[in-house]
Motif scaffolding. Sequence first.
Motif, PDB file in Angstrom:
ATOM      1  N   VAL A 134       0.864  -1.182   0.000  1.00 52.75           N
ATOM      2  CA  VAL A 134       0.000   0.000   0.000  1.00 52.75           C
ATOM      3  C   VAL A 134       0.898   1.228   0.000  1.00 52.75           C
ATOM      4  CG1 VAL A 134      -1.839   1.220   1.215  1.00 52.75           C
ATOM      5  CG2 VAL A 134      -1.765  -1.279   1.275  1.00 52.75           C
ATOM      6  N   PHE A 135       0.753   2.064  -1.027  1.00 58.17           N
ATOM      7  CA  PHE A 135       1.695   3.161  -1.190  1.00 58.17           C
ATOM      8  C   PHE A 135       1.000   4.459  -1.581  1.00 58.17           C
ATOM      9  CE2 PHE A 135       4.556   5.724  -3.847  1.00 58.17           C
ATOM     10  CZ  PHE A 135       5.613   5.879  -2.970  1.00 58.17           C
ATOM     11  N   SER A 136       1.648   5.566  -1.225  1.00 54.87           N
ATOM     12  CA  SER A 136       1.296   6.876  -1.769  1.00 54.87           C
ATOM     13  C   SER A 136       2.542   7.721  -1.613  1.00 54.87           C
ATOM     14  CB  SER A 136       0.151   7.488  -0.967  1.00 54.87           C
ATOM     15  OG  SER A 136       0.137   8.873  -1.231  1.00 54.87           O
ATOM     16  N   ASN A 137       2.791   8.620  -2.566  1.00 55.30           N
ATOM     17  CA  ASN A 137       3.976   9.463  -2.379  1.00 55.30           C
ATOM     18  C   ASN A 137       3.650  10.712  -1.575  1.00 55.30           C
ATOM     19  OD1 ASN A 137       2.450  10.163  -4.574  1.00 55.30           O
ATOM     20  ND2 ASN A 137       4.159  10.849  -5.822  1.00 55.30           N
ATOM     21  N   LYS A 138       2.429  10.764  -1.044  1.00 58.54           N
ATOM     22  CA  LYS A 138       2.054  11.860  -0.146  1.00 58.54           C
ATOM     23  C   LYS A 138       1.792  11.285   1.243  1.00 58.54           C
ATOM     24  CE  LYS A 138      -0.780  15.684  -1.112  1.00 58.54           C
ATOM     25  NZ  LYS A 138       0.114  16.806  -1.340  1.00 58.54           N
ATOM     26  N   GLY A 139       2.164  12.050   2.269  1.00 64.75           N
ATOM     27  CA  GLY A 139       1.934  11.591   3.637  1.00 64.75           C
ATOM     28  C   GLY A 139       0.485  11.833   4.070  1.00 64.75           C
ATOM     29  N   GLY A 140       0.068  11.088   5.086  1.00 66.40           N
ATOM     30  CA  GLY A 140      -1.226  11.317   5.724  1.00 66.40           C
ATOM     31  C   GLY A 140      -2.441  11.065   4.846  1.00 66.40           C
ATOM     32  N   ILE A 141      -2.280  10.242   3.826  1.00 65.39           N
ATOM     33  CA  ILE A 141      -3.362  10.064   2.861  1.00 65.39           C
ATOM     34  C   ILE A 141      -4.260   8.871   3.206  1.00 65.39           C
ATOM     35  CG2 ILE A 141      -2.514   8.538   1.025  1.00 65.39           C
ATOM     36  CD1 ILE A 141      -2.868  11.723  -0.335  1.00 65.39           C
ATOM     37  N   GLY A 142      -3.747   8.014   4.096  1.00 64.72           N
ATOM     38  CA  GLY A 142      -4.546   6.867   4.534  1.00 64.72           C
ATOM     39  C   GLY A 142      -3.910   5.513   4.273  1.00 64.72           C
ATOM     40  N   LYS A 143      -2.607   5.493   4.027  1.00 64.22           N
ATOM     41  CA  LYS A 143      -1.917   4.225   3.742  1.00 64.22           C
ATOM     42  C   LYS A 143      -2.066   3.231   4.885  1.00 64.22           C
ATOM     43  CE  LYS A 143       2.008   6.401   3.292  1.00 64.22           C
ATOM     44  NZ  LYS A 143       1.558   7.790   3.262  1.00 64.22           N
ATOM     45  N   THR A 144      -1.738   3.707   6.104  1.00 64.63           N
ATOM     46  CA  THR A 144      -1.757   2.791   7.242  1.00 64.63           C
ATOM     47  C   THR A 144      -3.186   2.325   7.533  1.00 64.63           C
ATOM     48  OG1 THR A 144       0.173   3.943   8.088  1.00 64.63           O
ATOM     49  CG2 THR A 144      -0.949   2.476   9.610  1.00 64.63           C
ATOM     50  N   SER A 145      -4.147   3.241   7.382  1.00 69.68           N
ATOM     51  CA  SER A 145      -5.553   2.850   7.592  1.00 69.68           C
ATOM     52  C   SER A 145      -5.938   1.756   6.601  1.00 69.68           C
ATOM     53  CB  SER A 145      -6.491   4.042   7.374  1.00 69.68           C
ATOM     54  OG  SER A 145      -6.079   5.141   8.123  1.00 69.68           O
ATOM     55  N   VAL A 146      -5.597   1.949   5.336  1.00 70.18           N
ATOM     56  CA  VAL A 146      -5.957   0.960   4.316  1.00 70.18           C
ATOM     57  C   VAL A 146      -5.220  -0.359   4.571  1.00 70.18           C
ATOM     58  CG1 VAL A 146      -5.785   0.360   1.858  1.00 70.18           C
ATOM     59  CG2 VAL A 146      -6.578   2.630   2.524  1.00 70.18           C
ATOM     60  N   LEU A 164       1.038  -8.485   8.244  1.00 70.65           N
ATOM     61  CA  LEU A 164       1.024  -7.042   8.003  1.00 70.65           C
ATOM     62  C   LEU A 164       2.399  -6.516   8.390  1.00 70.65           C
ATOM     63  CD1 LEU A 164      -0.356  -4.276   7.479  1.00 70.65           C
ATOM     64  CD2 LEU A 164      -1.193  -4.357   9.828  1.00 70.65           C
ATOM     65  N   VAL A 165       3.102  -5.930   7.426  1.00 70.04           N
ATOM     66  CA  VAL A 165       4.478  -5.498   7.653  1.00 70.04           C
ATOM     67  C   VAL A 165       4.574  -3.989   7.541  1.00 70.04           C
ATOM     68  CG1 VAL A 165       6.867  -5.737   6.877  1.00 70.04           C
ATOM     69  CG2 VAL A 165       5.282  -7.639   6.594  1.00 70.04           C
ATOM     70  N   ASP A 166       5.205  -3.372   8.533  1.00 71.15           N
ATOM     71  CA  ASP A 166       5.356  -1.919   8.526  1.00 71.15           C
ATOM     72  C   ASP A 166       6.745  -1.539   8.020  1.00 71.15           C
ATOM     73  OD1 ASP A 166       5.297   0.743   8.976  1.00 71.15           O
ATOM     74  OD2 ASP A 166       4.492   0.599  11.003  1.00 71.15           O
ATOM     75  N   LEU A 167       6.808  -1.012   6.803  1.00 70.81           N
ATOM     76  CA  LEU A 167       8.114  -0.591   6.266  1.00 70.81           C
ATOM     77  C   LEU A 167       8.326   0.912   6.442  1.00 70.81           C
ATOM     78  CD1 LEU A 167       8.927  -2.354   2.881  1.00 70.81           C
ATOM     79  CD2 LEU A 167       9.751  -2.883   5.151  1.00 70.81           C
ATOM     80  N   ASN A 168       7.462   1.537   7.213  1.00 74.29           N
ATOM     81  CA  ASN A 168       7.540   2.978   7.429  1.00 74.29           C
ATOM     82  C   ASN A 168       8.529   3.254   8.564  1.00 74.29           C
ATOM     83  OD1 ASN A 168       7.053   5.671   7.620  1.00 74.29           O
ATOM     84  ND2 ASN A 168       4.846   5.470   7.887  1.00 74.29           N
ATOM     85  N   PHE A 169       9.825   3.269   8.208  1.00 77.97           N
ATOM     86  CA  PHE A 169      10.850   3.267   9.253  1.00 77.97           C
ATOM     87  C   PHE A 169      10.906   4.519  10.116  1.00 77.97           C
ATOM     88  CE2 PHE A 169      12.350   0.202   6.180  1.00 77.97           C
ATOM     89  CZ  PHE A 169      12.477  -0.885   7.017  1.00 77.97           C
ATOM     90  N   GLN A 170      10.678   5.655   9.504  1.00 74.41           N
ATOM     91  CA  GLN A 170      10.828   6.887  10.281  1.00 74.41           C
ATOM     92  C   GLN A 170       9.636   7.141  11.195  1.00 74.41           C
ATOM     93  OE1 GLN A 170      13.739   8.309  10.368  1.00 74.41           O
ATOM     94  NE2 GLN A 170      14.380   6.778   8.881  1.00 74.41           N
ATOM     95  N   LEU A 171       8.450   6.934  10.659  1.00 70.84           N
ATOM     96  CA  LEU A 171       7.254   7.273  11.442  1.00 70.84           C
ATOM     97  C   LEU A 171       6.279   6.105  11.488  1.00 70.84           C
ATOM     98  CD1 LEU A 171       6.783  10.645   9.612  1.00 70.84           C
ATOM     99  CD2 LEU A 171       7.298  10.490  12.033  1.00 70.84           C
ATOM    100  N   GLY A 172       6.832   4.933  11.602  1.00 71.52           N
ATOM    101  CA  GLY A 172       5.988   3.739  11.581  1.00 71.52           C
ATOM    102  C   GLY A 172       4.833   3.853  12.568  1.00 71.52           C
ATOM    103  N   ASP A 173       3.641   3.474  12.120  1.00 68.53           N
ATOM    104  CA  ASP A 173       2.526   3.635  13.044  1.00 68.53           C
ATOM    105  C   ASP A 173       1.583   2.451  13.093  1.00 68.53           C
ATOM    106  OD1 ASP A 173       1.276   6.343  10.949  1.00 68.53           O
ATOM    107  OD2 ASP A 173       1.786   4.283  10.495  1.00 68.53           O
ATOM    108  N   VAL A 174       1.971   1.360  12.478  1.00 71.88           N
ATOM    109  CA  VAL A 174       1.121   0.177  12.550  1.00 71.88           C
ATOM    110  C   VAL A 174       0.919  -0.256  14.009  1.00 71.88           C
ATOM    111  CG1 VAL A 174       1.133  -2.312  12.112  1.00 71.88           C
ATOM    112  CG2 VAL A 174       1.414  -0.742  10.223  1.00 71.88           C
ATOM    113  N   THR A 175       1.978  -0.186  14.798  1.00 67.60           N
ATOM    114  CA  THR A 175       1.843  -0.589  16.211  1.00 67.60           C
ATOM    115  C   THR A 175       0.852   0.298  16.961  1.00 67.60           C
ATOM    116  OG1 THR A 175       3.988   0.460  16.366  1.00 67.60           O
ATOM    117  CG2 THR A 175       3.872  -1.855  16.961  1.00 67.60           C
TER     118      THR A 175
END
Length: 375
Positions: A134-146, A164-175
Amino acid sequence: MISTIILSDKEEKVLKNYLEEQVEFRVLAETDDSDKIYDAVKELSSAVLFVNLDFIEEDFHFISSLTDRYKDLRIIAYTQTPSVDLMIKTLRAGASALLSVPFLKSEFDTAIDKVKNELLHKQKEKSKCRIITVFSNKGGIGKTSVASNLALELAKITREDVALVDLNFQLGDVTTFWDLKPTFDLTYMVNNPEKLNKDFLLNTLERYKNTSLHILADPPYFKGADNISSKQILGLLGALKSAFSYVVIDTSAGFDDKTMTAVRNSDLTLLVTVANLPALRNTQRCLELFEAEIQDKDSVQVIVNRYMENDEITIEDMEKLLTRHIFDKVPNNYFTMMSAINKGVPVSEINKDSNVAKAYKALALRVSDFVYRLK
Ligand SMILES: Nc1ncnc2c1ncn2[C@@H]1O[C@H](COP(=O)(O)OP(=O)(O)OP(=O)(O)O)[C@@H](O)[C@H]1O
Ligand SMILES: [Mg+2]
């Protein structure tokens, strides 16, 4: 990972340097003994062989006997004396390409991309697992929600093991989304590749309640995350493929190497956008980039998040602008989304009859069917 063998009577430094830049390839052996090639290739599920045509004295029979026998072997030949005649003979013998020496990077890239696509495609076909990024080149668009809600609904619908794998290293928020305190995070996984077998993964990845959804969280410390290479991500994905039926990857908002590794190795990439012009322009650019990278156009699909019936920009407008069909849409529902995040639970637990919960379920149904129809 594609094993690569070089057959030559001298060290091919330039070739090896080029190959080192390719995360999917690993130089397994360099040899000047053509008899050994048969034994080596026999052991491998797929492989690429670079052949110094001058060294084997244009022995086309050698090439054709290998390509006839091993369907998942690709041969790239090279010579100091290229000619049209030689090219025809080489390709007729079943080789994928003939390169000229000194090597040209552009020639090498074209040849390697061709064999990579063919072989990775075959490897994918053999595996039952489907990877969805699940990707978007803009932040806060709903990637983690989706990603989070899609992964859970996939697990519920299919009852198969989903990671479910969180590759969002800087601001990971799946947890945070799941209100989890994981014992093993991604850093541990990639630093201990020898442990990554099916049992270990299924037992250690945090399981969400009594579902078949397993969560691999982002690293808690930024420091460790910086050192994770694309190669390690590739290794991790390979291991996850052996244990799960679906792997859903949440990403950060940029084209970094790790994200692109995930995209290149996904069966399906869901590009999340919203109905406003800046976001759509970004999506347009993103599609252009992905389409240059990916062979199968269908493996990238657009989802509109926070959709409202009375939006100024309609689905038809978006389809026209992106010259693409919109795969699915998730309605805008600030209240349900916010309570879900605040409580650290999926939206279906806040209200399973809400429009968003229904949309995620429909999306999961569509995805589970669609990924198996992809080439
Ligand atoms: N369908 C929706 N309706 C209303 N609000 C939504 C919807 N989907 C997401 N949001 C809200 O948008 C915000 C951002 O969502 P989310 O964290 O999923 O985005 P993201 O793309 O992962 O962001 P980041 O780039 O920071 O990782 C959250 O506050 C979330 O509640
Ligand atoms: Mg996010």
